[in-house]
Write an enzyme that holds these catalytic residues in place. Sequence first.
Site, PDB file in Angstrom:
ATOM      1  N   HIS A 107     -10.783  -5.410  -2.978  1.00  0.00           N
ATOM      2  CA  HIS A 107      -9.001  -5.724  -2.810  1.00  0.00           C
ATOM      3  C   HIS A 107      -9.222  -5.734  -0.502  1.00  0.00           C
ATOM      4  O   HIS A 107     -10.466  -5.496  -0.771  1.00  0.00           O
ATOM      5  CB  HIS A 107      -8.223  -4.392  -2.659  1.00  0.00           C
ATOM      6  CG  HIS A 107      -8.519  -3.449  -2.633  1.00  0.00           C
ATOM      7  ND1 HIS A 107      -9.735  -2.088  -3.235  1.00  0.00           N
ATOM      8  CD2 HIS A 107      -8.368  -2.517  -0.879  1.00  0.00           C
ATOM      9  CE1 HIS A 107     -10.327  -1.435  -2.324  1.00  0.00           C
ATOM     10  NE2 HIS A 107      -9.383  -1.444  -1.404  1.00  0.00           N
TER      11      HIS A 107
ATOM     12  N   ASN B 285     -12.704  -3.622   2.760  1.00  0.00           N
ATOM     13  CA  ASN B 285     -13.512  -2.073   2.464  1.00  0.00           C
ATOM     14  C   ASN B 285     -15.297  -2.094   1.448  1.00  0.00           C
ATOM     15  O   ASN B 285     -14.590  -2.305   0.471  1.00  0.00           O
ATOM     16  CB  ASN B 285     -13.465  -1.164   2.868  1.00  0.00           C
ATOM     17  CG  ASN B 285     -12.322  -0.799   3.551  1.00  0.00           C
ATOM     18  OD1 ASN B 285     -12.684  -1.670   4.667  1.00  0.00           O
ATOM     19  ND2 ASN B 285     -10.657  -0.268   3.535  1.00  0.00           N
TER      20      ASN B 285
ATOM     21  N   ASP C 235       1.228  -0.993   0.173  1.00  0.00           N
ATOM     22  CA  ASP C 235      -0.211   0.068   0.186  1.00  0.00           C
ATOM     23  C   ASP C 235       0.859   1.647  -0.336  1.00  0.00           C
ATOM     24  O   ASP C 235       1.668   1.199   0.816  1.00  0.00           O
ATOM     25  CB  ASP C 235      -0.863  -0.182   0.990  1.00  0.00           C
ATOM     26  CG  ASP C 235      -2.145   1.152   1.145  1.00  0.00           C
ATOM     27  OD1 ASP C 235      -1.633   2.157   1.346  1.00  0.00           O
ATOM     28  OD2 ASP C 235      -3.246   0.420   1.255  1.00  0.00           O
TER      29      ASP C 235
ATOM     30  N   GLY D  28     -15.221   3.482   3.807  1.00  0.00           N
ATOM     31  CA  GLY D  28     -13.774   3.911   3.856  1.00  0.00           C
ATOM     32  C   GLY D  28     -13.154   3.419   2.515  1.00  0.00           C
ATOM     33  O   GLY D  28     -11.852   3.861   1.864  1.00  0.00           O
TER      34      GLY D  28
END
Length: 119
Positions: A105, A92, A35, A98
Amino acid sequence: MAGEPQADCLFCKIVSGDVPATIVRESETTVAFRDINPQAPTHILVIPKAHYPDAASLAAAEPTIAADILREAGEVATEEKIEGTGFRIVFNTGTGAGQTVFHAHAHVLGGRGLQWPPG
């Protein structure tokens, strides 16, 4: 069409190689990468190569690929050496939860204590 690459999707562009990412694992159906805004010492995203807007639509259409994501998340945890101390897998779904990229994912988070409930 569901499953087909979307021209305006950041994660589809990562899958195609048009956008760079630090890829840590790749399988026939998934890609795992770090990330860019990590929320924990280990924060890796595991995505299906096929485009589905969220985890629920992916699971409904391609349950085998949804299982692949969970298996790869476990492999990521092992490779990152967080399986023994614990890790979290988060999907999410929707802006209220969010989700900012509408390509299914899983976030694999670990490397520090993780509070519950998360937020």
